[in-house]
Scaffold this motif. Structure first.
Motif, PDB file in Angstrom:
ATOM      1  N   PHE A   1       0.894  -1.226   0.151  1.00  0.00           N
ATOM      2  CA  PHE A   1      -0.102  -0.134  -0.043  1.00  0.00           C
ATOM      3  C   PHE A   1       0.923   1.114   0.091  1.00  0.00           C
ATOM      4  O   PHE A   1       2.236   1.238   0.297  1.00  0.00           O
ATOM      5  CB  PHE A   1      -0.970  -0.028   1.293  1.00  0.00           C
ATOM      6  CG  PHE A   1      -0.067   0.029   2.583  1.00  0.00           C
ATOM      7  CD1 PHE A   1       0.277   1.404   3.161  1.00  0.00           C
ATOM      8  CD2 PHE A   1       0.114  -1.045   3.186  1.00  0.00           C
ATOM      9  CE1 PHE A   1       0.933   1.352   4.258  1.00  0.00           C
ATOM     10  CE2 PHE A   1       0.777  -1.119   4.493  1.00  0.00           C
ATOM     11  CZ  PHE A   1       1.055   0.266   4.949  1.00  0.00           C
ATOM     12  N   TYR A   2       0.106   2.543  -0.298  1.00  0.00           N
ATOM     13  CA  TYR A   2       0.525   3.601  -0.237  1.00  0.00           C
ATOM     14  C   TYR A   2      -0.208   4.519   0.331  1.00  0.00           C
ATOM     15  O   TYR A   2      -1.391   4.751  -0.423  1.00  0.00           O
ATOM     16  CB  TYR A   2       1.333   4.284  -1.631  1.00  0.00           C
ATOM     17  CG  TYR A   2       2.004   5.419  -1.613  1.00  0.00           C
ATOM     18  CD1 TYR A   2       3.594   5.662  -1.489  1.00  0.00           C
ATOM     19  CD2 TYR A   2       1.408   6.712  -1.801  1.00  0.00           C
ATOM     20  CE1 TYR A   2       3.948   6.670  -1.352  1.00  0.00           C
ATOM     21  CE2 TYR A   2       1.824   8.136  -1.655  1.00  0.00           C
ATOM     22  CZ  TYR A   2       3.344   7.989  -1.474  1.00  0.00           C
ATOM     23  OH  TYR A   2       3.785   9.149  -1.482  1.00  0.00           O
ATOM     24  N   SER A   3      -0.031   4.969   1.513  1.00  0.00           N
ATOM     25  CA  SER A   3      -1.077   5.796   2.358  1.00  0.00           C
ATOM     26  C   SER A   3      -0.735   7.501   2.002  1.00  0.00           C
ATOM     27  O   SER A   3       0.480   7.557   2.325  1.00  0.00           O
ATOM     28  CB  SER A   3      -1.388   5.388   3.703  1.00  0.00           C
ATOM     29  OG  SER A   3      -0.022   5.603   4.404  1.00  0.00           O
ATOM     30  N   PHE A   4      -1.442   8.187   1.948  1.00  0.00           N
ATOM     31  CA  PHE A   4      -1.265   9.328   2.050  1.00  0.00           C
ATOM     32  C   PHE A   4      -1.748  10.355   3.440  1.00  0.00           C
ATOM     33  O   PHE A   4      -1.114  11.377   3.740  1.00  0.00           O
ATOM     34  CB  PHE A   4      -1.984  10.329   0.946  1.00  0.00           C
ATOM     35  CG  PHE A   4      -1.892  10.019  -0.329  1.00  0.00           C
ATOM     36  CD1 PHE A   4      -1.121  10.693  -1.205  1.00  0.00           C
ATOM     37  CD2 PHE A   4      -2.482   8.827  -0.934  1.00  0.00           C
ATOM     38  CE1 PHE A   4      -0.624  10.304  -2.437  1.00  0.00           C
ATOM     39  CE2 PHE A   4      -2.211   8.584  -2.088  1.00  0.00           C
ATOM     40  CZ  PHE A   4      -1.450   9.294  -2.955  1.00  0.00           C
ATOM     41  N   TYR A   5      -2.478   9.537   4.232  1.00  0.00           N
ATOM     42  CA  TYR A   5      -2.874  10.383   5.401  1.00  0.00           C
ATOM     43  C   TYR A   5      -3.111   9.468   6.528  1.00  0.00           C
ATOM     44  O   TYR A   5      -3.551   8.182   6.464  1.00  0.00           O
ATOM     45  CB  TYR A   5      -4.545  11.101   5.169  1.00  0.00           C
ATOM     46  CG  TYR A   5      -4.799  11.910   6.322  1.00  0.00           C
ATOM     47  CD1 TYR A   5      -4.633  13.313   6.299  1.00  0.00           C
ATOM     48  CD2 TYR A   5      -5.981  11.335   6.982  1.00  0.00           C
ATOM     49  CE1 TYR A   5      -4.796  13.883   7.313  1.00  0.00           C
ATOM     50  CE2 TYR A   5      -6.348  12.277   8.274  1.00  0.00           C
ATOM     51  CZ  TYR A   5      -5.919  13.594   8.400  1.00  0.00           C
ATOM     52  OH  TYR A   5      -6.378  14.160   9.377  1.00  0.00           O
ATOM     53  N   PRO A   6      -2.752   9.885   7.864  1.00  0.00           N
ATOM     54  CA  PRO A   6      -2.469  11.053   8.307  1.00  0.00           C
ATOM     55  C   PRO A   6      -0.774  11.237   7.873  1.00  0.00           C
ATOM     56  O   PRO A   6      -0.447  12.438   7.999  1.00  0.00           O
ATOM     57  CB  PRO A   6      -2.403  11.003   9.767  1.00  0.00           C
ATOM     58  CG  PRO A   6      -2.473   9.658  10.144  1.00  0.00           C
ATOM     59  CD  PRO A   6      -2.767   8.799   8.822  1.00  0.00           C
ATOM     60  N   SER A   7       0.083  10.372   7.423  1.00  0.00           N
ATOM     61  CA  SER A   7       1.405  10.560   7.094  1.00  0.00           C
ATOM     62  C   SER A   7       1.663   9.593   5.916  1.00  0.00           C
ATOM     63  O   SER A   7       0.854   8.550   5.815  1.00  0.00           O
ATOM     64  CB  SER A   7       2.517  10.311   8.141  1.00  0.00           C
ATOM     65  OG  SER A   7       2.324   8.827   8.568  1.00  0.00           O
TER      66      SER A   7
END
Length: 818
Positions: A439-445
């Motif tokens: 995965f690649y998450s944008f939020y919260p970091s």
């Protein structure tokens, strides 16, 4: 621009009046207090032919998701209580067939407000959900921007739409292409691929992706080896041949689903094998391709996709909804875009379709509903009925959106882009499923993760590689051979340099002066600082030798004082002996300053005492050699020279002049360039030798006189080689000079071959040897005679030697006479 919009206004009004659809209760229309527009690519029209069946079930699923979201909101007591939400949805099927629906959305009672007229009435449409593609959005967005009608897209990726000056009311519930390209680049970097091909669609979406990719890889080790814009007329087989010729093993496909399908199908047909494919979100979870026969032969497929979120209640909605067929006639549908022959699509087909964009549609509708809720000041089970709503008011609330939907935070940044959310990284496994591996998450970091163990590569083992040139061995630098930085030859870094591949793999970096490195190093080591300390065993031994010399000179001086009036002392030079012995002792001071860490004072005292006082010693021996030769040879032949020498105290005069001259030369030499501490970093790459730097020009000035005196001394002493056998002062001086010369020749030779810390010890040893040569070979024999052979230390014995020598000379002269 004004003339263009005026013309568009007139044309739109005519078309809207001409093609106004019958708005019975169909899937495309629902009445309500406030309307939301919807644009969905349900069909694809080409060549004037309009397909009444959905282009793909997943597009139809998104259309139904909007209907479900509106129905859910209308049934809610929390969001928009006592307010009904309606919709007008249009099939955004083609460029030529889009505008009637668009004009319908922005019309007021069948008429379109002229751009330059005062705003009196607004459309009941408060916002629009859609469209899906970048080209469609860039085409129609200006029409909505004029009245600041929010256009909330659920699939547009083009980064151009992030420009709020041109597109002030555009927002999206997906991330822009910038985020997608960022993930693709991270995947490439993660697996250390350097040599890649980028195939993009020849449209706004693909060109934007290519531009972003080129920017993202700048400053990385990734090289774009090949790129090609794809369209319906592209020769895919030729592209594969060119990729194969350049030995590219990683292919990025950034194109809409239809073009990507055609490309991959061709790859299977022409047996284009063993590559790593990186798919964008348009086709990364395409179920038809992933299960296609022969798909395993093309290699390993990785992709980036929208995370699939299950929306509770949607399946029940699909089962319960009435599948209507709204189809009057082809002539009307050419312009109407609100008809769908969808009876063939079963609920199971709709539910099992690709739902990666369903949540983005769902969140877009809810974002608009929450904005209306806030703008209408809803609360306590009701909304204010005294507020006249305009689209720009909804836009202002949309920008401030911050709510949670199905455990997902819904927020927009200052550019209207989706702020939260994540991407899923998928792998097409052996069963044909798109398996989530990271995965690649944008939020919260920002977080990035890939589980490498879940990937089965086409190599059946290690991660495939893709390089123009193989990685250089450790310690080698890359020398670029072409236009691409990934194509290079490997050259080893020489001594004194190192390579840091993380900072600069193309240049060897010089070590600092205080550091060193071997050939092919990746770092520098500190050099070892060397000098001869006082505690070194050799230094102690030499200093003991110097103190022994001082002790011997003092002992000899006492012995000569006691036996001052004896012939041996007088023949050795009389009072001159004490001057020589004193100067030898003072010269030994230089020896002590060859040890310890050099300072300015140490460097000066290392040479000054020896040069000055040893010059006096040499001057004394010159005088003594001259006197010996003069007594036995010159006095008889040139009596005036001998009388002048005696009358004017020649020996004192020569010694004084030599002393003053040498002192003056040393003053000039040290004033020009005095010896100073010096770090020798050239001779040894891994060491720093602490020494004293001597200016060659300056030192040559101060050694001229000692060399001259040494030469004169040798000449005079050599002239006395045939003096009385037992009267051996001249012979002793000659031997001392030969030993002195021989010693310094050895030192100079050694100095040319070796410059380590032991050269200081050799230098001190040579100085000490120079002092001992006179002390041992000139004075010590005389001390031996005084102590152990007193019978040879009498006037009678010396007179006998002189008389025998005189008779020998006279006999030789008689034999030579005729």
């Amino acid at each position: 621009m004004r003339h263009f919009l005026t013309s568009l206004y007139l044309l739109g009004t005519f078309l809207h009046t001409l093609t106004k659809c019958t708005m019975s209760a169909t899937d495309f229309h629902l009445d309500g207090d406030y309307l939301i527009g919807g644009l969905f690519n349900i069909h694809y029209a080409s060549g004037g032919l309009y397909q009444t069946k959905p282009q793909a079930i997943d597009y139809y699923q998104r259309f139904q998701m909007m209907r479900f979201a509106v129905e859910q909101i209308n049934n809610s007591t929390y969001i928009l209580p006592n307010v009904s939400l309606g919709y007008d949805i249009f099939d955004h099927c083609s460029v030529t067939k889009n505008f009637p629906g668009i004009l319908n959305l922005i019309s007021v009672n069948g008429l379109i407000q002229s751009w330059f007229e005062p705003l009196k009435n607004f459309s009941r449409v408060m916002a629009v959900v859609g469209p899906f593609t970048s080209t469609d959005a860039l085409t129609i967005a200006p029409l909505f921007m004029t009245d600041l009608i929010p256009l909330v897209s659920y699939g547009v990726g083009s980064s151009r739409l992030s420009n709020k000056i041109k597109f002030p009311s555009f927002l999206r519930t997906v991330h822009s292409n910038d985020g997608m390209i960022e993930v693709i680049v991270k995947i490439i970097v993660h697996f250390n691929w350097r040599w890649v091909a980028f195939l993009n669609s020849d449209d706004d979406y693909g060109r934007d992706g290519l531009d972003l990719f080129i920017k993202k890889i700048d400053g990385t080790h990734i090289c774009l080896a090949y790129t090609k814009a794809l369209n319906d007329n592209t020769n895919y087989s030729q592209i594969f041949q060119q990729i194969e010729a350049q030995k590219i093993y990683v292919v990025i496909v950034f194109a809409p689903e239809a073009i990507s399908e055609a490309l991959v199908e061709t790859a299977v047909q022409v047996n284009f094998r063993n590559k790593v494919w990186i798919a964008c979100d348009t086709w990364s979870i395409n179920k038809r391709l992933s299960k296609m026969k022969g798909i395993r032969n093309i290699g390993t497929v990785l992709g980036v996709s929208q995370p699939v979120e299950t929306v509770p209640g949607f399946n029940n909605f699909i089962y319960s909804t009435k599948r209507q067929t709204f189809f009057k006639n082809e002539a009307q549908n050419v312009f109407c875009n609100q008809a769908c022959n969808c009876s063939y699509a079963t609920p199971e087909d709709i539910i099992s379709a690709d739902s990666s964009y369903s949540f983005t549609v769902y969140s877009a509708v809810y974002a608009i509903a929450h904005s209306l809720h806030n703008a209408l000041q809803c609360g306590d089970g009701k909304c204010s009925d005294n507020i006249t709503m305009f689209p720009y008011m909804v836009l202002e609330e949309l920008k401030k959106s911050n709510f949670t939907l199905l455990n997902q935070n819904i927020q927009f940044d200052e550019n209207g882009d989706f702020k939260s959310g994540s991407y899923a990284i998928v792998f097409w496994n052996q069963t044909g499923d798109a398996q989530e591996i990271g995965f690649y998450s944008f939020y919260p970091s920002v977080q990035f993760f890939i589980n490498n163990t879940m990937i089965k590569w086409y190599t059946d083992g290690d991660v495939p590689t893709s390089f123009c040139s193989a990685e250089c061995p450790i310690g080698y630098v890359q020398k670029q051979t072409g236009i691409h930085k990934c194509c290079f030859n490997c050259e080893i870094c020489p001594n004194g340099t190192y390579i840091n591949v993380t900072e600069d793999p193309y240049n060897c970096i010089n070590c600092k002066d205080t550091q060193w490195s071997e050939k092919g190093s990746t770092s520098c080591d500190l050099r070892v600082v060397e000098y001869m300390p006082f505690t070194d065993s050799w230094a102690i031994l030499i200093m003991v030798g110097a103190w022994a010399l001082v002790a011997m000179t003092l002992s000899m001086s006492v012995l000569f004082v006691v036996n001052y009036n004896t012939p041996v002392v007088k023949s050795a030079g009389g009072p001159m002996c004490f001057l020589i012995l004193g100067c030898l002792s003072l010269s030994s001071l230089s020896v002590f300053f060859y040890f310890g860490k050099p300072t300015v004072a140490f460097c000066i005292l290392r040479y000054l005492p020896f040069l000055l006082f040893y010059t006096i010693c040499l001057a004394c021996f010159v005088v003594r050699s001259f006197q010996i030769v003069c007594i036995f040879k010159i006095a008889a032949k040139v009596p005036k020279l001998y009388s002048w020498w005696i009358k004017y105290h020649g020996q004192q005069l020569v010694i004084t002049v030599a002393f003053i001259t040498e002192a003056f030369l040393l003053l000039i030499s040290y004033s020009y360039a005095a010896p100073k501490p010096y770090q020798d970093k050239v001779w040894y790459p891994d060491k720093i030798i602490l020494d004293c730097e001597i200016n060659p020009k300056a030192i040559s000035c101060s050694v001229i006189l000692p060399l001259l005196l040494c030469s004169l001394c040798f000449v005079f002493s050599y002239m006395g080689k045939d003096l009385p056998k037992n009267y051996n002062e001249a012979k002793a001086i000659t031997f001392c000079l030969l030993l002195l010369i021989f010693t310094w020749i050895i030192f100079v030779t050694q100095y040319m071959l070796y410059r380590g810390k032991f050269i200081l010890m050799f230098n001190a040893l040579v100085v000490l040897s120079s002092l001992y040569s006179f002390l041992l070979w000139y004075f010590l024999p005389k001390c031996y005679i005084i102590i152990f052979q007193p019978h040879r230390n009498t006037p009678k014995y010396f007179q006998g030697l002189i008389q025998n020598y005189t008779k020998t000379i006279a006999a030789s002269n008689n034999d030579v006479s005729p």
